[in-house]
Scaffold this active site. Structure first.
Site, PDB file in Angstrom:
ATOM      1  N   ASP A   1    -119.004  20.133 -41.848  1.00 23.49           N
ATOM      2  CA  ASP A   1    -119.839  20.866 -42.712  1.00 23.49           C
ATOM      3  C   ASP A   1    -121.200  20.429 -42.585  1.00 23.49           C
ATOM      4  O   ASP A   1    -121.687  19.848 -41.487  1.00 23.49           O
ATOM      5  CB  ASP A   1    -119.316  20.540 -44.090  1.00 23.49           C
ATOM      6  CG  ASP A   1    -119.308  19.231 -44.441  1.00 23.49           C
ATOM      7  OD1 ASP A   1    -119.904  18.371 -43.885  1.00 23.49           O
ATOM      8  OD2 ASP A   1    -118.579  18.754 -45.452  1.00 23.49           O
ATOM      9  N   GLY A   2    -122.124  20.898 -43.663  1.00 25.42           N
ATOM     10  CA  GLY A   2    -123.479  20.811 -43.207  1.00 25.42           C
ATOM     11  C   GLY A   2    -123.934  19.217 -43.506  1.00 25.42           C
ATOM     12  O   GLY A   2    -125.089  19.122 -43.163  1.00 25.42           O
TER      13      GLY A   2
END
Length: 124
Positions: A12-13
């Protein structure tokens, strides 16, 4: 045991494996688990092995480039379901673990089959 390299698309980010991706990683390991057994027998019998519950504990982050190993072992057998435990590790340290409830469905009914006799032996 299934070995998987963590790719950027798993993350993810924040740069670590996304919770939803852990489902996919454990699923990949279950496919290998079945391939290491007589999966063709289940297909020939027109039986489907389905997950009805998955519980995941997230212990440590995994990041792009990590090589992880996932082990899958039987925990318990019930009359119509079985519990599989899966543990993901990196360098021997646990990253995540899953408890998966599985059932076997036949071609003629959506109801779980009894886990007995030859069916139970093929699962083990």
């Amino acid at each position: 045991m299934t070995n998987i390299e963590i790719r950027a698309y798993h993350c993810d980010g924040f740069g670590h494996v996304n919770n939803a991706r852990w489902l996919e990683l454990f699923d990949e390991a279950r496919w290998q688990f079945w391939q290491d057994r007589d999966y063709a027998w289940f297909k020939n019998q027109q039986l489907a092995i389905v997950s009805s519950r998955i519980e995941i504990d997230y212990l440590r982050p995994a990041i792009t480039g990590d090589s992880i190993s996932i082990t899958s072992t039987w925990e318990a057998f019930e009359p119509r379901a079985a519990w599989l435990t899966q543990t993901a590790t990196r360098n021997g340290k646990p990253l995540a673990s899953a408890r998966v409830k599985l059932a076997v469905l036949g071609p003629d009914s959506p109801r779980a089959l009894d886990l007995a006799g030859e069916l139970l032996e093929k699962l083990r």
